[in-house]
Design an enzyme around this catalytic site. Structure first.
Site, mmCIF file in Angstrom:
data_model
loop_
_atom_site.group_PDB
_atom_site.id
_atom_site.type_symbol
_atom_site.label_atom_id
_atom_site.label_comp_id
_atom_site.label_asym_id
_atom_site.label_seq_id
_atom_site.Cartn_x
_atom_site.Cartn_y
_atom_site.Cartn_z
ATOM 1 N N HIS A 423 -14.601 0.196 3.885
ATOM 2 C CA HIS A 423 -13.350 0.962 3.931
ATOM 3 C C HIS A 423 -13.527 2.248 4.741
ATOM 4 O O HIS A 423 -12.637 2.645 5.501
ATOM 5 C CB HIS A 423 -12.884 1.294 2.508
ATOM 6 C CG HIS A 423 -12.261 0.137 1.783
ATOM 7 N ND1 HIS A 423 -13.003 -0.809 1.133
ATOM 8 C CD2 HIS A 423 -10.958 -0.226 1.627
ATOM 9 C CE1 HIS A 423 -12.191 -1.704 0.591
ATOM 10 N NE2 HIS A 423 -10.945 -1.373 0.877
ATOM 11 N N GLU A 424 -14.667 2.899 4.571
ATOM 12 C CA GLU A 424 -14.925 4.128 5.312
ATOM 13 C C GLU A 424 -15.062 3.846 6.808
ATOM 14 O O GLU A 424 -14.672 4.669 7.647
ATOM 15 C CB GLU A 424 -16.198 4.800 4.779
ATOM 16 C CG GLU A 424 -16.476 6.173 5.363
ATOM 17 C CD GLU A 424 -15.392 7.185 5.038
ATOM 18 O OE1 GLU A 424 -15.073 8.003 5.920
ATOM 19 O OE2 GLU A 424 -14.860 7.156 3.908
#
Length: 486
Positions: A423-424
């Protein structure tokens, strides 16, 4: 109905201010101003390149590569290069965030599909090779002339476990036996590979030493049980021999899996008999309708706030002064981001995946569960996105336990951390800066999960659901505000 009238109100305001129901429409112009054809071509090439994983499996089946030695290493090297090229292309072309989000997220999906395809088939390749060795030992055993007197060749029948022979040989029983051997090895705290009964039997047959009649009989029963169990393992969920390993290693089978709305590779899936074209048209119409609503909301409520933060940085406003605007920015974004969050979920998991499933005759439509009733963040992680949850469960959680010999708590930590890193990565591609806000907040879900299991919250379902929805309401807007301000 409420959303419809809300869109009418936005369109009317846009017409009054700008003479167009779409307003200034910067978002649409950014989406289509350049590289749309390049994006589509690149996406097609990206999907086509997943065939490299199929080629590697064919090389393993032909005996050119050993999966347990170099095959899995080559697969991981390829996967790293693959996702690196996906991210690198977005940076090189300097795509707008809409192009970047689509391409990177689709690249991550293709990466997970390749991983599942390769590692499941790699496991089956090892099982297929082992079954071949056992069949060869059975052939050797047929040529053994047993001696009448008790043989001193190891292992004696009394030292071999035969309790499993009472069960029908199956993949499930085979896995249970492997799990018990691994647990026994862990209790002994040894890192060396355990010597199993099959290893001892194979060594005894290959030694050429005399075997008595009881040994030959028991050895034959055990080897046949293992062969039948491995055959069931190679069959997997397939109902026909044509879909079992290694007959599944066709180019058509690989690219069919790439098209199916699932991330976990199986030899066969439940399929529907026909396509409901009315249902497919309904989902496609809903897809474009939701995208239109998302653009309207973003243009009316999110884009102005984003541009204000851009102007703050362009005029050189100090960080302290920009941070003073954080509460106001948060209040402006909390409701539109909440709407966008829900619409993104509906767009992907209800419209797109069901549309693809209908066109591909894919009958398993359990893409999500009732996540809105979640009492904790681990329940939300399971129910919000079932395809990704199933992938992480098989290829991260269970693989961590079996390969790295970690306990369940450590495997859970590894699973959450890997998910947070992915996600990052997407946030880094969008904002072109690495801050770790999303990673930290996602990892913060773990102590919240532990808190939900305490005696203060364990049986308070309403309170647990309220805490969950508080996080849903505030999380997306807080994240975006942090990335914009800092």
């Amino acid at each position: 109905m409420g959303m419809f009238f809300f869109m009418v109100k936005i369109a009317a305001d846009n017409w009054k201010r700008h003479g167009s129901p779409l307003g200034t429409n910067e978002i649409m112009r950014n989406m289509f101003r350049r590289d749309v054809i390049v994006l589509l071509i690149a996406d097609g090439v990206m999907c086509g390149l997943t065939g490299v994983s199929w080629l590697l499996q064919r090389a393993i089946r032909a005996g050119y590569v050993d999966w347990d030695r170099t095959g899995w290493v080559l697969q991981n090297v390829w996967q790293t290069a693959y996702i690196g090229a996906v991210v690198g292309l977005t940076m090189y072309r300097d795509w707008p965030w809409t192009h970047t989000v689509f391409f990177v997220m689709h690249g991550v999906v293709m990466l997970m599909k390749q991983h599942s395809y390769a590692f499941y088939n790699g496991y089956l390749a090892s099982a297929y090779e082992k079954r071949g060795r056992l069949l060869a030992k059975l052939k050797e055993l047929e040529n053994v002339d047993p001696v009448r007197s008790p043989s001193r060749t190891e292992p004696p029948v009394s030292a071999i476990s035969t309790s499993h022979l009472a069960h029908v040989p199956s993949a499930h029983e085979y896995k249970e036996r492997r799990r018990s051997v691994s647990a026994h090895n862990a209790e002994k705290r040894t890192t060396a590979a355990p010597v199993t009964d099959i290893d001892k039997i194979a060594a005894a047959i290959g030694s050429g030493e005399p075997l008595d009649e009881e040994q030959v009989h028991v050895f034959e029963r055990i080897l046949k049980w293992e062969v039948d169990a491995l055959s069931d393992e190679l069959k997997g969920k397939s109902t026909t021999v044509a879909h079992a390993y290694p007959d599944n290693l066709t180019l058509m089978n690989h690219y069919e899996f790439i098209l199916l709305p699932t991330l976990v590779y199986e030899l066969e899936y439940p399929r529907s008999d026909s396509i409901n074209w009315y249902y497919a048209a309904e989902k496609m119409a809903a897809c474009f309708g939701v995208i239109f609503v998302m653009i309207m909301i973003s243009q009316a409520f999110i884009y102005p706030v984003v541009m204000d933060t851009v102007r703050m940085k362009e005029v050189g406003m100090p960080l302290a002064e920009r941070f003073q605007q954080f509460p106001w920015m948060l209040s402006d974004l909390i409701f539109p981001f909440m709407m966008e969050y829900l619409l993104v979920w509906y767009l992907i998991w209800e419209t797109i995946l069901n549309f693809i499933a209908e066109l591909t005759y894919f009958a398993d439509r359990s893409f999500y569960d009732a996540w809105w009733n979640s009492l904790s963040w681990d329940q939300f992680a399971r129910d919000w996105n079932r395809p990704v949850h199933n992938f992480l469960l098989r290829h991260v959680y269970h693989s961590s336990i079996s390969a790295m010999k970690v306990n369940k708590h450590t495997a859970t930590l590894i699973t959450f951390f890997l998910s947070a890193c992915v996600h990052e990565l997407v946030m880094w591609c969008i904002f072109k800066k690495l801050r770790g806000y999303l990673l930290v907040l996602q990892m913060f879900q773990l102590p919240l999960v532990r808190l939900s299991r305490t005696r203060w919250l364990r049986h308070k379902s309403t309170l647990g659901n309220m805490i969950f929805w508080l996080g849903i309401f505030t999380g997306p807007s807080i994240l975006c505000s942090l990335y914009l301000i800092l």
